[in-house]
Design a protein around this motif. Structure first.
Motif, PDB file in Angstrom:
ATOM      1  N   ILE A   1      28.363 -80.857-106.405  1.00 13.56           N
ATOM      2  CA  ILE A   1      29.387 -80.141-105.635  1.00 13.56           C
ATOM      3  C   ILE A   1      30.092 -81.105-104.694  1.00 13.56           C
ATOM      4  N   MET A   2      29.311 -81.938-104.018  1.00 12.58           N
ATOM      5  CA  MET A   2      29.893 -82.916-103.105  1.00 12.58           C
ATOM      6  C   MET A   2      30.816 -83.879-103.851  1.00 12.58           C
TER       7      MET A   2
ATOM      8  N   ILE B   1      23.108 -70.132-103.808  1.00 11.44           N
ATOM      9  CA  ILE B   1      21.675 -70.283-104.051  1.00 11.44           C
ATOM     10  C   ILE B   1      21.049 -71.197-102.999  1.00 11.44           C
ATOM     11  N   GLU B   2      19.726 -71.285-103.058  1.00 11.29           N
ATOM     12  CA  GLU B   2      19.006 -72.312-102.316  1.00 11.29           C
ATOM     13  C   GLU B   2      18.962 -73.558-103.200  1.00 11.29           C
ATOM     14  N   TYR B   3      19.259 -74.741-102.737  1.00 12.38           N
ATOM     15  CA  TYR B   3      19.840 -75.046-101.435  1.00 12.38           C
ATOM     16  C   TYR B   3      21.129 -75.845-101.667  1.00 12.38           C
ATOM     17  N   GLY B   4      22.069 -75.774-100.750  1.00 12.10           N
ATOM     18  CA  GLY B   4      23.201 -76.666-100.774  1.00 12.10           C
ATOM     19  C   GLY B   4      24.584 -76.061-100.840  1.00 12.10           C
ATOM     20  N   PRO B   5      24.882 -75.214-101.843  1.00 12.60           N
ATOM     21  CA  PRO B   5      26.265 -74.775-102.012  1.00 12.60           C
ATOM     22  C   PRO B   5      26.928 -74.201-100.773  1.00 12.60           C
ATOM     23  N   ASN B   6      26.213 -73.311-100.056  1.00 10.81           N
ATOM     24  CA  ASN B   6      26.867 -72.674 -98.901  1.00 10.81           C
ATOM     25  C   ASN B   6      26.968 -73.590 -97.679  1.00 10.81           C
ATOM     26  N   GLU B   7      26.381 -74.793 -97.759  1.00 11.20           N
ATOM     27  CA  GLU B   7      26.539 -75.755 -96.670  1.00 11.20           C
ATOM     28  C   GLU B   7      27.498 -76.885 -97.036  1.00 11.20           C
TER      29      GLU B   7
ATOM     30  N   ILE C   1      30.298 -76.150 -99.522  1.00 11.31           N
ATOM     31  CA  ILE C   1      31.565 -75.487 -99.814  1.00 11.31           C
ATOM     32  C   ILE C   1      32.070 -74.719 -98.599  1.00 11.31           C
ATOM     33  N   THR C   2      33.319 -74.932 -98.250  1.00 18.15           N
ATOM     34  CA  THR C   2      34.002 -74.093 -97.264  1.00 18.15           C
ATOM     35  C   THR C   2      34.755 -73.024 -98.039  1.00 18.15           C
ATOM     36  N   GLN C   3      34.365 -71.772 -97.844  1.00 17.60           N
ATOM     37  CA  GLN C   3      34.861 -70.676 -98.668  1.00 17.60           C
ATOM     38  C   GLN C   3      36.384 -70.616 -98.694  1.00 17.60           C
TER      39      GLN C   3
END
Length: 325
Positions: free
Chosen positions: A243-244, A258-264, A266-268
């Motif tokens: 993702i990064m 999911i756990e872990y990473g995407p929601n930290e 990606i800025t929606q």
């Protein structure tokens, strides 16, 4: 048995194995004579640590194989346990390899996780004191100029295994193929144990002309810059580095939350879209809207918190916390 030699072709180590390939003995040589012998890796690791470490050393350990030896070696070290992956398996249970580090918190000075969510998991599920957990992720060097081209392709980059659930991407694509431009292709980069079953699914769905297996991604620059969106549908991740990478090359991401990473990472609706995990219908609808320009992104770029300088500063802070220089 295998033998290791130094630069002057002198034998310095011999490893002996059981029939199941587990090590049953390690022998060290010095001046062509047996110097030390060990019944297994654990004894070898402990001896090595006792001879290399000094009291007060800060020891960073990111290999779970070394945890037990690290804790029983005799030097008074400050042990930093580094987690790069999730501590839980596909069923949500603690992985056996993580038991030593989570259940021996008194031997650990600090834990490093890549995400705030994993930090919370250690605190809530394994009673690790909050002050012992620091969040320090991987870093990436931002691309100076992003020449993001007009392209309608969808891409996946990663291993092809059960955890990655690439089948969800294929099913989502199949459900919208007639509602997006005909030149829109799903390109799948990677190898893994699920490759043949995924190819069979493509054949059954008659998607051979619009779904392409590309093998390993050797040139990430071209891979991401020639795609309109990348997709991640894993059951879990340690951090979701892909993702990064995608965002760094200006390519927005659709990912399961999911756990872990995407929601930290990606800025929606700025660098991508987070959706409910395992919701293939929502996945398909979101991809369709991006391909058809119903959802657009103007300035997809790496957040400063993931730059090299930011991560270096976090390590410096941690080392100072532990009394290092």
């Amino acid at each position: 048995m295998d033998r290791l030699y130094d630069n002057e072709s002198r034998l310095f180590c011999e490893r002996r194995y059981y029939k199941n390939n587990k090590i049953r003995g390690i022998i060290l040589y010095k001046n062509d004579k047996v110097f030390k012998s060990f019944k297994g890796e654990k004894e070898f690791f402990i001896d090595f640590f006792n001879n290399v470490f000094n009291d007060g050393d800060i020891v960073f350990n990111d290999a779970r194989l070394l945890d037990r030896a690290n804790f029983v070696q005799t030097k008074d070290t400050k042990n930093v346990i580094v987690y790069h992956s999730t501590e839980r398996d596909l069923n949500g249970e603690l992985k056996a390899s993580y038991a030593t580090s989570t259940k021996n918190e008194s031997n650990v000075s600090k834990y490093i996780t890549s995400t705030e969510m994993q930090k919370a998991s250690l605190i809530n599920n394994y009673e690790i004191p909050e002050e012992k957990v620091n969040v320090i992720s991987s870093y990436i060097d931002p691309v100076s100029q992003i020449s993001y081209r007009d392209n309608s392709d969808i891409i996946y980059v990663g291993r092809l295994d059960e955890n990655k659930q690439v089948i969800d991407i294929i099913e989502a694509f199949d459900s919208i193929k007639d509602e997006i431009p005909e030149n829109c292709v799903l390109r799948i980069y990677g190898e893994g144990p699920n490759l043949e079953s995924l190819k069979s699914q493509i054949k059954n769905l008659k998607l051979g002309k619009r779904v392409k297996f590309m093998g390993f991604a050797n040139n990430l620059d071209e891979v991401y810059k020639t795609a309109k969106v990348s997709v991640l549908t894993s059951k879990f991740e340690g951090f979701a580095l892909s993702i990064m990478e995608s965002i760094n090359y200006g390519c927005p991401v659709v990912a399961y939350d999911i756990e872990y990473g995407p929601n930290e990472i990606i800025t929606q609706l700025e660098t991508g879209v987070l959706i409910e995990k395992h919701n293939v219908k929502m996945l398909a609808d979101t991809i369709k809207k991006i391909i058809n320009d119903e959802i657009t992104f103007e300035n997809v770029q790496t957040d400063e918190k993931f730059t090299k300088e930011s991560i270096q500063n976090r390590f410096i802070y941690l080392i100072n916390e532990l009394g290092g220089n």
